[in-house]
Design a protein around this motif. Structure first.
Motif, PDB file in Angstrom:
ATOM      1  N   ARG A 121     -22.385  23.988  45.599  1.00 20.72           N
ATOM      2  CA  ARG A 121     -23.534  24.765  45.064  1.00 20.72           C
ATOM      3  C   ARG A 121     -24.349  23.522  44.499  1.00 20.72           C
ATOM      4  NH1 ARG A 121     -20.047  28.760  44.601  1.00 20.72           N
ATOM      5  NH2 ARG A 121     -20.737  31.107  45.052  1.00 20.72           N
ATOM      6  N   LEU A 139     -35.164  24.498  50.841  1.00 23.18           N
ATOM      7  CA  LEU A 139     -34.222  25.640  51.003  1.00 23.18           C
ATOM      8  C   LEU A 139     -33.557  25.760  52.522  1.00 23.18           C
ATOM      9  CD1 LEU A 139     -32.547  27.820  49.799  1.00 23.18           C
ATOM     10  CD2 LEU A 139     -34.613  29.538  50.502  1.00 23.18           C
ATOM     11  N   GLN A 143     -29.746  24.633  53.209  1.00 29.24           N
ATOM     12  CA  GLN A 143     -28.649  25.593  53.751  1.00 29.24           C
ATOM     13  C   GLN A 143     -28.297  25.291  55.024  1.00 29.24           C
ATOM     14  OE1 GLN A 143     -31.546  29.065  53.513  1.00 29.24           O
ATOM     15  NE2 GLN A 143     -30.278  29.915  51.717  1.00 29.24           N
ATOM     16  N   TYR A 147     -25.087  23.645  51.823  1.00 32.85           N
ATOM     17  CA  TYR A 147     -25.303  23.765  50.536  1.00 32.85           C
ATOM     18  C   TYR A 147     -25.861  25.380  50.228  1.00 32.85           C
ATOM     19  CZ  TYR A 147     -25.377  18.816  50.364  1.00 32.85           C
ATOM     20  OH  TYR A 147     -24.886  17.412  50.465  1.00 32.85           O
ATOM     21  N   GLN A 148     -25.178  25.752  49.000  1.00 31.48           N
ATOM     22  CA  GLN A 148     -25.663  27.098  48.372  1.00 31.48           C
ATOM     23  C   GLN A 148     -26.433  26.424  47.082  1.00 31.48           C
ATOM     24  OE1 GLN A 148     -25.055  30.410  48.675  1.00 31.48           O
ATOM     25  NE2 GLN A 148     -26.766  30.263  47.429  1.00 31.48           N
ATOM     26  N   LYS A 173     -33.068  35.490  50.438  1.00 29.01           N
ATOM     27  CA  LYS A 173     -32.811  34.380  51.405  1.00 29.01           C
ATOM     28  C   LYS A 173     -31.715  33.466  51.131  1.00 29.01           C
ATOM     29  CE  LYS A 173     -37.809  33.645  52.607  1.00 29.01           C
ATOM     30  NZ  LYS A 173     -39.120  32.724  52.424  1.00 29.01           N
ATOM     31  N   GLY A 174     -30.986  33.945  50.082  1.00 27.21           N
ATOM     32  CA  GLY A 174     -29.663  33.301  49.829  1.00 27.21           C
ATOM     33  C   GLY A 174     -29.722  32.591  48.486  1.00 27.21           C
ATOM     34  N   VAL A 175     -30.715  32.426  47.844  1.00 31.51           N
ATOM     35  CA  VAL A 175     -30.675  31.804  46.643  1.00 31.51           C
ATOM     36  C   VAL A 175     -29.876  32.535  45.374  1.00 31.51           C
ATOM     37  CG1 VAL A 175     -32.087  30.635  44.928  1.00 31.51           C
ATOM     38  CG2 VAL A 175     -32.901  30.534  47.114  1.00 31.51           C
TER      39      VAL A 175
END
Length: 243
Positions: A121, A139, A143, A147-148, A173-175
């Protein structure tokens, strides 16, 4: 009579239910946090008194102001670890970094020159002036590299206060979102507090971090006294214990 029925719940002074603080600035002399090793140890002792079992330092990385590298951060971490052992303080220490999305971050990302939280992360922050124009590309790249992305204290970006949909889109979107403990008080002002509570009530916040830079930050955490503070903290579905 029956005055005990009107007593307020006890203040949240023990944060042991979180187990881990994943955002703080206690490494000495490399950003705007602890100035020296003595202050580092004092902060760490206060964290222990608040019930934490593990601390992850996240010093700032800013191209123009704090050009910290993984090597610099890990060297300071080792220095603090040795001092903690010598002092007989029982706490697990680790380190990552808090990256400002600036002109230097893209290069760090391209070369994987990053110090991450567990789970690969990246803890990132925006400017307090405006959202970075290139964040969509950042972003996507992060990704794609596995990575997160974790966004630090979104409740403090005033330009997003009237645009909650932007944060919802980022989460979609995954954040992952991390709010500051002190944002649940009036430390940053009532507007920040309201936004923090709103995000928490929506269930889109994953991490709670102290973002402690100084002793007074930890002192204020230890003085949570209003029922609303307690309720907000304890109903959060925090994931800190996974770190």
């Amino acid at each position: 009579m029956f005055g005990f029925l009107r007593r307020k719940p006890p203040p949240v002074k023990d944060f042991g239910f979180l187990q881990t603080d994943m955002h703080a600035h206690w490494l000495p002399g490399i950003d705007d946090g602890a100035k020296d090793l003595t202050e580092s140890l004092a902060l760490i002792q206060r964290f222990v008194a608040l019930g934490y079992r593990k601390l992850i330092a996240t010093p700032h990385v800013m191209a123009d102001l704090y050009p910290n590298s993984p090597a610099i951060i890990l060297e300071k971490l080792e220095l603090v670890r040795e001092a903690v052992i010598s002092s007989g303080i029982e706490i697990e220490l680790s380190a990552a970094a808090e990256y400002l999305i600036d002109e230097g971050f893209t290069d760090l990302l391209q070369h994987d020159n990053l110090l991450t939280l567990p789970g690969n992360r990246i803890l990132i922050e925006f400017s307090f002036v405006s959202m970075p124009a290139n964040f969509a590309q950042v972003l996507f790249t992060a990704q794609a590299k596995g990575y997160q992305v974790v966004l630090a204290h979104p409740e403090r970006y005033s330009y997003l206060h009237d645009k909650p949909e932007q944060l919802r889109k980022l989460v979609a979107k995954g954040v992952e979102l991390q709010i500051n403990t002190l944002s649940l008080t009036d430390h940053y002002g009532t507007a920040v507090r309201k936004v923090a509570a709103q995000l928490l009530n929506e269930g889109i916040v994953k991490w709670l971090g102290s973002d402690a830079h100084r002793m007074d930050h930890l002192d204020k955490m230890g003085r949570f006294s209003r029922q609303t503070d307690r309720e907000i903290v304890l109903r959060g579905k925090w994931h800190n214990s996974q770190l």
